[in-house]
Scaffold this motif. Structure first.
Motif, PDB file in Angstrom:
ATOM      1  N   LEU A   1      38.999  40.927  32.164  1.00  0.00           N
ATOM      2  CA  LEU A   1      37.615  40.948  32.611  1.00  0.00           C
ATOM      3  C   LEU A   1      37.015  42.341  32.452  1.00  0.00           C
TER       4      LEU A   1
ATOM      5  N   ASN B   1      34.426  45.189  34.226  1.00  0.00           N
ATOM      6  CA  ASN B   1      34.359  45.546  35.644  1.00  0.00           C
ATOM      7  C   ASN B   1      33.178  44.915  36.367  1.00  0.00           C
ATOM      8  N   ASP B   2      32.305  44.190  35.642  1.00  0.00           N
ATOM      9  CA  ASP B   2      31.273  43.402  36.320  1.00  0.00           C
ATOM     10  C   ASP B   2      31.727  41.967  36.571  1.00  0.00           C
ATOM     11  N   GLY B   3      32.974  41.661  36.204  1.00  0.00           N
ATOM     12  CA  GLY B   3      33.541  40.339  36.434  1.00  0.00           C
ATOM     13  C   GLY B   3      33.399  39.382  35.273  1.00  0.00           C
ATOM     14  N   SER B   4      32.668  39.767  34.221  1.00  0.00           N
ATOM     15  CA  SER B   4      32.502  38.879  33.067  1.00  0.00           C
ATOM     16  C   SER B   4      33.781  38.842  32.242  1.00  0.00           C
TER      17      SER B   4
ATOM     18  N   LYS C   1      45.081  38.574  36.492  1.00  0.00           N
ATOM     19  CA  LYS C   1      43.808  39.109  36.019  1.00  0.00           C
ATOM     20  C   LYS C   1      43.929  40.610  35.819  1.00  0.00           C
TER      21      LYS C   1
ATOM     22  N   ILE D   1      41.267  43.876  35.000  1.00  0.00           N
ATOM     23  CA  ILE D   1      39.870  44.294  34.926  1.00  0.00           C
ATOM     24  C   ILE D   1      39.824  45.657  34.244  1.00  0.00           C
TER      25      ILE D   1
ATOM     26  N   TRP E   1      33.345  46.728  41.850  1.00  0.00           N
ATOM     27  CA  TRP E   1      34.007  45.739  41.011  1.00  0.00           C
ATOM     28  C   TRP E   1      34.085  44.399  41.740  1.00  0.00           C
ATOM     29  N   PRO E   2      34.588  43.342  41.083  1.00  0.00           N
ATOM     30  CA  PRO E   2      34.739  42.044  41.755  1.00  0.00           C
ATOM     31  C   PRO E   2      35.473  42.180  43.083  1.00  0.00           C
TER      32      PRO E   2
ATOM     33  N   THR F   1      37.547  40.449  44.538  1.00  0.00           N
ATOM     34  CA  THR F   1      38.955  40.025  44.591  1.00  0.00           C
ATOM     35  C   THR F   1      39.885  41.219  44.696  1.00  0.00           C
TER      36      THR F   1
END
Length: 333
Positions: A4, A6-9, A122, A124, A171-172, A174
């Motif tokens: 991902l 760092n904006d979650g995309s 995941k 990032i 960041w996200p 999570t």
């Protein structure tokens, strides 16, 4: 595994089971691995609180080990498994590992009611910073935040947690939640370093009846997730080499002379030579690959990181770039 921004995309999604039957990704607590390795041993075989402080070569090839608890042991074979700062490696005149330019803060987050990550890891990717998390079971998640740093030491647990949160604050959620859910005793912060296992141009990787294993022999940046795995490869290959000269199936045949100590030590040295010869062929390219991977992942230019992410999106596949675990170290027999 999902990669991902760092904006979650999403940059790229990889499914190991669909793309390669040879690769799997697992999270395992060090404590569980340690207990599994120790369980088959007799109770008196593991001595705790006995950090090695010095090593001395004795006449005839044996080695004397001095520990900080005052214990002294004489060994026929000494295998230094004492990590990146190995005392045994220093005694063998190995160079200090080289700092890679970035620091990793790690922890294990606890979710008493379960997490919602399923079986997906995941990673990032930011600019000069990256984070990853890997479910270990239904209630625990391993995470790491890696950031470029001059290498300044930090030992206060509260500051270590705050520093990690500051790097990923936007960041996200999570990753920030995982950091906040980690008990203090699971947090660690370490500058990452490596030492490439060249077969020539440095001190030999064995000395009499002494050799190294794991991070003591080939400290490697963790970018490929192979440090602990390669240590287990080491012990299988080393045990197999040593068993040929140390394990006997019965008393010597009548009329045949027994080996002298000098002959036995010579055979041990040949076994250690065979072990190190086999391991550098595996470890040198792996350490270089891990180092380059880390350099690419820690790029700190937004423009260059955009190009990196585009390359990952278009060209990264399990079989092409994540085939490094495909190594068969054989069996003990």
């Amino acid at each position: 595994m999902d990669l991902l921004r760092n904006d979650g995309s999403l940059i790229k999604s990889l499914n190991f089971s669909e793309e390669s039957r040879e690769i799997e990704l697992r999270g395992l607590e060090r404590k569980a691995l340690f207990e599994a390795l120790c369980d088959p041993l007799p109770d008196d075989q593991v001595v705790y609180g006995s950090r090695v402080v010095s090593v001395k070569q004795l006449e005839g090839g044996y080695t004397e080990v001095h520990c900080d608890g005052g214990q002294t042991m004489q060994t026929k074979v000494l295998i230094g498994c004492d990590g990146v700062g190995s005392v045994v490696a220093k005694w063998m005149n190995m160079k200090e590992p080289c700092y890679a330019g970035y620091v990793a803060t790690r922890g294990i987050a606890e979710y008493p009611d379960g997490h919602n990550l399923g079986d997906r890891a995941k990673q990032i990717l930011g600019s000069g910073v990256r984070a990853a998390f890997l479910p270990m079971n239904a209630n625990k998640v391993y995470w790491v935040v890696v950031f470029n740093s001059s290498g300044q030491r930090l030992t206060n647990i509260d500051l270590i947690r705050k520093e990690a949160l500051d790097y990923v604050s936007l960041w996200p959620s999570t990753i920030t939640e995982a950091i906040n859910r980690s008990p203090p005793e699971t947090l660690s912060r370490r500058g990452l370093s490596d030492r490439w296992m060249w077969p020539v141009g440095g001190p030999p990787l064995y000395k009499g009846g002494v050799t190294l294993e794991g991070d003591a022999m080939h400290p490697m940046t963790p970018n490929l997730g192979q440090g602990g795995c390669c240590a287990l490869e080491d012990v299988v290959i080393l045990a197999r080499s040593l068993s040929k000269v140390l394990v006997t199936t019965g008393p010597p045949a009548a009329g045949l002379p027994t080996r002298s100590q000098a002959q036995e030590m010579q055979e041990i040295e040949h076994a250690l030579c065979s072990y190190t010869e086999e391991r550098w062929r595996r470890m040198l390219p792996l350490a270089i690959r891990s180092n380059i991977t880390g350099a690419v992942m820690q790029l700190d230019s937004n423009l260059v990181c955009s190009i990196r992410n585009m390359f990952i999106s278009r060209f990264l596949t399990v079989d092409r770039f994540l085939n490094h675990p495909n190594f068969d170290c054989g069996s003990l027999s």
